[in-house]
Design a protein around this motif. Structure first.
Motif, PDB file in Angstrom:
ATOM      1  N   ARG A  32      79.212   3.896  50.580  1.00 60.29           N
ATOM      2  CA  ARG A  32      79.363   4.286  51.868  1.00 60.29           C
ATOM      3  C   ARG A  32      80.183   5.542  52.098  1.00 60.29           C
ATOM      4  NH1 ARG A  32      78.539   0.396  56.210  1.00 60.29           N
ATOM      5  NH2 ARG A  32      78.013  -1.544  55.467  1.00 60.29           N
ATOM      6  N   ASP A  33      79.688   6.175  53.311  1.00 60.91           N
ATOM      7  CA  ASP A  33      80.810   7.174  54.041  1.00 60.91           C
ATOM      8  C   ASP A  33      80.684   7.349  55.309  1.00 60.91           C
ATOM      9  OD1 ASP A  33      82.203   9.433  52.885  1.00 60.91           O
ATOM     10  OD2 ASP A  33      80.676  10.740  54.280  1.00 60.91           O
ATOM     11  N   GLY A  34      81.225   6.259  55.806  1.00 59.18           N
ATOM     12  CA  GLY A  34      81.839   6.525  57.384  1.00 59.18           C
ATOM     13  C   GLY A  34      80.749   5.423  58.034  1.00 59.18           C
ATOM     14  N   ASP A  35      81.031   5.453  58.891  1.00 59.97           N
ATOM     15  CA  ASP A  35      80.258   3.880  59.805  1.00 59.97           C
ATOM     16  C   ASP A  35      78.345   4.190  60.519  1.00 59.97           C
ATOM     17  OD1 ASP A  35      82.437   2.551  58.881  1.00 59.97           O
ATOM     18  OD2 ASP A  35      83.452   2.811  60.716  1.00 59.97           O
ATOM     19  N   GLY A  36      78.352   5.702  60.107  1.00 59.47           N
ATOM     20  CA  GLY A  36      76.993   6.167  60.241  1.00 59.47           C
ATOM     21  C   GLY A  36      75.810   5.466  59.726  1.00 59.47           C
ATOM     22  N   ALA A  37      74.540   4.849  60.916  1.00 63.69           N
ATOM     23  CA  ALA A  37      73.530   4.979  59.944  1.00 63.69           C
ATOM     24  C   ALA A  37      73.489   6.281  59.476  1.00 63.69           C
ATOM     25  CB  ALA A  37      72.282   4.717  61.507  1.00 63.69           C
ATOM     26  N   VAL A  38      72.637   5.047  57.690  1.00 67.24           N
ATOM     27  CA  VAL A  38      71.754   6.271  57.114  1.00 67.24           C
ATOM     28  C   VAL A  38      70.563   6.479  56.985  1.00 67.24           C
ATOM     29  CG1 VAL A  38      71.400   6.773  55.268  1.00 67.24           C
ATOM     30  CG2 VAL A  38      73.532   6.134  54.885  1.00 67.24           C
ATOM     31  N   SER A  57      65.963  13.309  43.641  1.00 69.15           N
ATOM     32  CA  SER A  57      66.238  14.246  42.676  1.00 69.15           C
ATOM     33  C   SER A  57      65.219  13.622  41.748  1.00 69.15           C
ATOM     34  CB  SER A  57      67.174  14.608  41.780  1.00 69.15           C
ATOM     35  OG  SER A  57      67.861  13.577  41.300  1.00 69.15           O
ATOM     36  N   LEU A  58      64.399  14.824  40.746  1.00 70.89           N
ATOM     37  CA  LEU A  58      63.238  15.069  40.118  1.00 70.89           C
ATOM     38  C   LEU A  58      63.612  13.979  38.674  1.00 70.89           C
ATOM     39  CD1 LEU A  58      60.862  17.605  40.535  1.00 70.89           C
ATOM     40  CD2 LEU A  58      60.642  15.511  41.454  1.00 70.89           C
ATOM     41  N   ASP A  59      65.197  14.404  38.352  1.00 64.81           N
ATOM     42  CA  ASP A  59      65.694  14.120  36.996  1.00 64.81           C
ATOM     43  C   ASP A  59      66.509  12.787  37.931  1.00 64.81           C
ATOM     44  OD1 ASP A  59      68.051  14.997  38.457  1.00 64.81           O
ATOM     45  OD2 ASP A  59      68.859  15.756  37.211  1.00 64.81           O
ATOM     46  N   GLY A  60      66.408  12.254  38.434  1.00 63.09           N
ATOM     47  CA  GLY A  60      66.952  10.934  38.312  1.00 63.09           C
ATOM     48  C   GLY A  60      67.712  10.667  38.927  1.00 63.09           C
ATOM     49  N   LYS A  61      68.863  12.190  38.652  1.00 67.36           N
ATOM     50  CA  LYS A  61      70.164  11.486  38.701  1.00 67.36           C
ATOM     51  C   LYS A  61      71.075  12.298  40.348  1.00 67.36           C
ATOM     52  CE  LYS A  61      70.624  13.643  33.828  1.00 67.36           C
ATOM     53  NZ  LYS A  61      71.079  15.080  33.136  1.00 67.36           N
ATOM     54  N   LYS A  62      70.627  12.264  41.502  1.00 70.74           N
ATOM     55  CA  LYS A  62      71.075  12.385  42.896  1.00 70.74           C
ATOM     56  C   LYS A  62      70.200  11.959  42.800  1.00 70.74           C
ATOM     57  CE  LYS A  62      71.305  16.767  41.656  1.00 70.74           C
ATOM     58  NZ  LYS A  62      71.556  17.367  39.833  1.00 70.74           N
ATOM     59  N   VAL A  63      71.030  11.795  44.589  1.00 76.08           N
ATOM     60  CA  VAL A  63      69.899  11.439  45.820  1.00 76.08           C
ATOM     61  C   VAL A  63      71.107  11.356  46.542  1.00 76.08           C
ATOM     62  CG1 VAL A  63      71.440   9.284  45.790  1.00 76.08           C
ATOM     63  CG2 VAL A  63      69.594   9.447  46.756  1.00 76.08           C
ATOM     64  N   VAL A  64      69.638  12.086  47.646  1.00 80.88           N
ATOM     65  CA  VAL A  64      70.206  13.426  48.963  1.00 80.88           C
ATOM     66  C   VAL A  64      70.240  11.824  50.265  1.00 80.88           C
ATOM     67  CG1 VAL A  64      68.222  14.137  49.317  1.00 80.88           C
ATOM     68  CG2 VAL A  64      70.190  15.378  50.137  1.00 80.88           C
ATOM     69  N   SER A  65      71.373  11.859  51.260  1.00 78.97           N
ATOM     70  CA  SER A  65      70.327  11.378  52.426  1.00 78.97           C
ATOM     71  C   SER A  65      71.131  12.199  53.561  1.00 78.97           C
ATOM     72  CB  SER A  65      71.678   9.960  52.409  1.00 78.97           C
ATOM     73  OG  SER A  65      73.198  10.814  51.989  1.00 78.97           O
ATOM     74  N   GLY A  66      70.639  11.427  54.759  1.00 76.89           N
ATOM     75  CA  GLY A  66      70.899  11.999  56.094  1.00 76.89           C
ATOM     76  C   GLY A  66      71.252  11.168  57.059  1.00 76.89           C
ATOM     77  N   SER A  67      71.739  11.264  57.590  1.00 75.84           N
ATOM     78  CA  SER A  67      73.000  10.231  58.536  1.00 75.84           C
ATOM     79  C   SER A  67      72.492  10.538  60.088  1.00 75.84           C
ATOM     80  CB  SER A  67      74.350   9.870  58.129  1.00 75.84           C
ATOM     81  OG  SER A  67      74.299   9.651  56.432  1.00 75.84           O
ATOM     82  N   ASP A 119      75.412  11.175  61.955  1.00 78.03           N
ATOM     83  CA  ASP A 119      76.309  12.046  62.210  1.00 78.03           C
ATOM     84  C   ASP A 119      76.268  13.720  61.771  1.00 78.03           C
ATOM     85  OD1 ASP A 119      76.143  11.988  59.747  1.00 78.03           O
ATOM     86  OD2 ASP A 119      78.414  12.219  59.535  1.00 78.03           O
ATOM     87  N   GLY A 120      74.828  13.733  61.363  1.00 79.05           N
ATOM     88  CA  GLY A 120      74.119  15.166  61.606  1.00 79.05           C
ATOM     89  C   GLY A 120      74.507  15.291  60.106  1.00 79.05           C
ATOM     90  N   GLY A 121      74.757  14.899  59.225  1.00 76.04           N
ATOM     91  CA  GLY A 121      75.576  15.523  58.019  1.00 76.04           C
ATOM     92  C   GLY A 121      74.475  14.997  56.956  1.00 76.04           C
ATOM     93  N   VAL A 122      74.124  15.597  55.317  1.00 82.01           N
ATOM     94  CA  VAL A 122      73.408  15.631  54.253  1.00 82.01           C
ATOM     95  C   VAL A 122      74.837  15.635  52.858  1.00 82.01           C
ATOM     96  CG1 VAL A 122      71.360  16.740  53.515  1.00 82.01           C
ATOM     97  CG2 VAL A 122      71.631  17.362  55.546  1.00 82.01           C
ATOM     98  N   ARG A 123      74.056  14.420  52.799  1.00 83.08           N
ATOM     99  CA  ARG A 123      74.789  14.002  51.860  1.00 83.08           C
ATOM    100  C   ARG A 123      74.185  13.869  49.974  1.00 83.08           C
ATOM    101  NH1 ARG A 123      76.768  11.971  56.753  1.00 83.08           N
ATOM    102  NH2 ARG A 123      79.256  11.736  56.621  1.00 83.08           N
ATOM    103  N   LEU A 124      74.721  14.300  49.144  1.00 82.33           N
ATOM    104  CA  LEU A 124      74.461  13.795  47.705  1.00 82.33           C
ATOM    105  C   LEU A 124      75.585  13.115  46.866  1.00 82.33           C
ATOM    106  CD1 LEU A 124      72.298  15.649  46.011  1.00 82.33           C
ATOM    107  CD2 LEU A 124      73.710  17.046  44.879  1.00 82.33           C
ATOM    108  N   ILE A 149      79.854  10.342  45.936  1.00 81.36           N
ATOM    109  CA  ILE A 149      79.628  12.196  46.702  1.00 81.36           C
ATOM    110  C   ILE A 149      79.962  12.750  46.002  1.00 81.36           C
ATOM    111  CG2 ILE A 149      79.862  13.623  49.237  1.00 81.36           C
ATOM    112  CD1 ILE A 149      79.691  10.857  50.767  1.00 81.36           C
ATOM    113  N   ILE A 150      78.964  13.486  45.077  1.00 78.67           N
ATOM    114  CA  ILE A 150      79.373  14.443  45.175  1.00 78.67           C
ATOM    115  C   ILE A 150      79.559  16.351  46.320  1.00 78.67           C
ATOM    116  CG2 ILE A 150      77.934  16.262  43.335  1.00 78.67           C
ATOM    117  CD1 ILE A 150      76.311  14.604  42.527  1.00 78.67           C
ATOM    118  N   MET A 151      78.832  16.125  46.237  1.00 76.94           N
ATOM    119  CA  MET A 151      78.704  16.978  47.899  1.00 76.94           C
ATOM    120  C   MET A 151      77.760  16.907  49.436  1.00 76.94           C
ATOM    121  SD  MET A 151      77.341  21.340  47.511  1.00 76.94           S
ATOM    122  CE  MET A 151      77.744  20.851  45.688  1.00 76.94           C
TER     123      MET A 151
END
Length: 527
Positions: free
Chosen positions: A61-67, A73-83, A85-90, A98-100
């Motif tokens: 989790r990172d807040g209560d907003g809907a994901v 990612s192609l190497d399977g080590k990271k996943v990116v999400s759009g939420s 709240d308008g945020g893009v999280r790594l 969260i990395i970024m």
């Protein structure tokens, strides 16, 4: 547990994953084939055991907003999400942390996509813009691309990363230059575009629209190729199998479907649910399909069983390469072989008489002409003295080959093993060939008044010399003196003329003796 396929009217899920408290917007397979990850309007990401359907670890989790969307990612080590709240999280797949975090969109981010090299993330938002985020530098607020849509619903990179496509509220698909952000092409769709996918070879772009149609587009001409009809309401998401032969679609008509991309026909019956199907994704081997639904659950489906039931199991195999598409294997360039041109000089045979006009009583004249012809023939291969090192002569090979195969080389013969050398000259009017029968004739030693200092060759038949030859005339016997240990060779005195008699030889023997003999004094007896 596994749920079997029931008839051809309804296909049951392979596994169910329940735990979210709101609709599931994304479900994707993780490397290793043992887990899936889901995102939901309840604001969480969750990891699940693929076999038993149980959740692994805590919620991410990172807040209560809907994901609203996720992409791996192609190497399977990271996943990116759009939420929401308008945020893009790594996110880090190992820690679930969260990395970024990139903030820039002003409305919910409903579509994200990785570039092929894993260095950029593309996002589309209800604010009508698309943005590219630099994963390496962590650039926080790149310049937005104003697409002209009221809302952006779908974004996707081309396989070569030179372009990306966007779909939105208006019924257009727009193609953009990924480096400059400039518009490349605009394609008119049947309705608002909710989902996009690009084939692995980059030749075809596929779209899903609000009216339930699926369109395929040529990326060479930017013209529509085909329309796949079957859904009765909007197609929210589409995915292509790893081998590029099967398309999966998720629709608000409460079904998911499989399509044969080789003939654009549906495969089997629809995958029925009781709520909207919002996402689809294939496993790495293409044998399982994961779907996220508005009933707060995710499901997996046995693609292998569906294909077997439809008699299309071959679609799980890699697509065969057509001859027209196959890349030719480069072959090394052939080097030209330059053969020196030798022409017989003008007048080569002019002063040589026809053999028919040579008298058999005067063999010396024919032998003289034959010797001249041999010398001229040999000169064709030795005319350029300065070029002998670089140009091989054909008869050197013959001589070397016969030497190598017929007798040991000089390296194999010790100082006390070297055979004796006999200088053989020719007495006029004697025949120069000997048949095998004659060479096997017994050796009769000749009594000599004075021993000679020259060691004879035990394999050579010699006639007596000097006065003995005159007295013997036609009744002379063949004589050979044998020697067992000659370590040194003494030259034959000039007054000793041994004879060599050869009889009944073939044409090839005559030819090679003509070419290879060291002495030019041989004559032929025509008796």
């Amino acid at each position: 547990m596994s749920l079997p396929i029931v008839g051809r009217q309804e296909i049951k899920p392979h596994q169910k994953f329940g735990g979210h408290t709101s609709p599931v917007h994304g479900a994707i397979h993780l490397p290793g084939g043992q887990r899936i990850i889901t995102c939901s309007s309840d604001g969480s990401l969750r990891v699940w055991n693929l076999k038993n359907g149980k959740q692994i670890g805590d919620n991410w989790r990172d807040g209560d907003g809907a994901v609203c969307t996720i992409a791996l990612s192609l190497d399977g080590k990271k996943v990116v999400s759009g939420s929401e709240d308008g945020g893009v999280r790594l996110w880090d797949m190992d820690t679930g942390k969260i990395i970024m975090k990139w903030m820039g969109h002003t409305k919910p981010v409903v579509s994200v996509c990785w570039s092929g090299d894993g260095q950029r993330v593309l996002s589309g938002s209800y604010d009508g813009t698309a943005r590219q985020w630099n994963v390496g530098s962590g650039e926080a607020n790149p310049t937005p691309i104003k697409t002209g849509y009221k809302s952006v619903f779908a974004v996707v990179y081309s396989p070569d990363m030179t372009m990306f496509a966007t779909g939105g509220y208006e019924q257009f698909i727009k193609i953009w230059n990924a480096k400059t952000g400039k518009l490349v092409a605009t394609l008119e769709a049947a309705d608002s575009v909710w989902g996009l996918a690009w084939t692995r070879d980059g030749k075809t772009l596929i779209s899903g629209s609000r009216n339930g149609s699926i369109g395929t587009w040529s990326t060479t001409t930017w013209k529509q190729i085909a329309v796949l009809d079957g859904h009765t309401w909007g197609v929210e998401a589409i995915a292509i199998s790893p081998n590029g032969r099967i398309l999966a679609s998720a629709s608000h008509d409460m079904t998911a479907r499989l399509w044969n991309l080789e003939n654009n026909q549906p495969i089997g019956s629809p995958l029925q649910r009781v709520h909207f199907v919002r996402s689809v994704s294939f496993s790495a081997d293409g044998k399982l399909l994961a779907t996220g639904c508005s009933d707060n659950n995710a499901y997996t489906w046995d693609v292998c069983g569906i294909l077997k039931e439809a008699g299309l199991s071959e679609l799980l195999l890699d697509k065969p390469v057509l001859a027209a598409d196959a890349k030719p294997t480069p072959r090394p360039a052939r080097q030209s072989i330059i053969i020196p041109q030798r022409r017989v000089p003008h007048g080569f045979f002019d002063d040589l008489p026809d053999r028919a006009h040579v008298s058999p009583r005067h063999p010396q004249s024919w032998a003289s002409h034959l010797s001249t012809l041999r010398d001229r023939f040999s000169s064709l291969f030795h005319s350029d003295a300065h070029d002998t090192s670089s140009r091989p002569h054909p008869f050197h090979w013959v001589r070397n080959h016969l030497s190598a195969s017929g007798r040991p080389s000089s390296k194999d013969i010790g100082p006390h093993e070297r055979p004796p050398v006999v200088d053989v000259s020719h007495c006029q009017a004697q025949r120069r060939y000997a048949s095998a029968h004659e060479r096997r004739r017994p050796i009769i030693p000749l009594k000599s008044k004075k021993p000679t200092s020259r060691p004879p060759d035990g394999n050579t038949t010699q006639q007596s010399s000097g006065t003995t030859q005159t007295q013997s005339s036609s009744k002379s016997h063949t004589a050979v003196a044998t020697s067992t240990i000659p370590s040194a060779v003494t030259n034959t005195p000039s007054n000793i003329n041994p004879h060599v008699t050869l009889r009944h030889v073939g044409r090839w023997t005559r030819f090679w003796l003509l070419i290879c003999c060291a002495s030019t004094e041989y004559t032929h007896d025509h008796q």
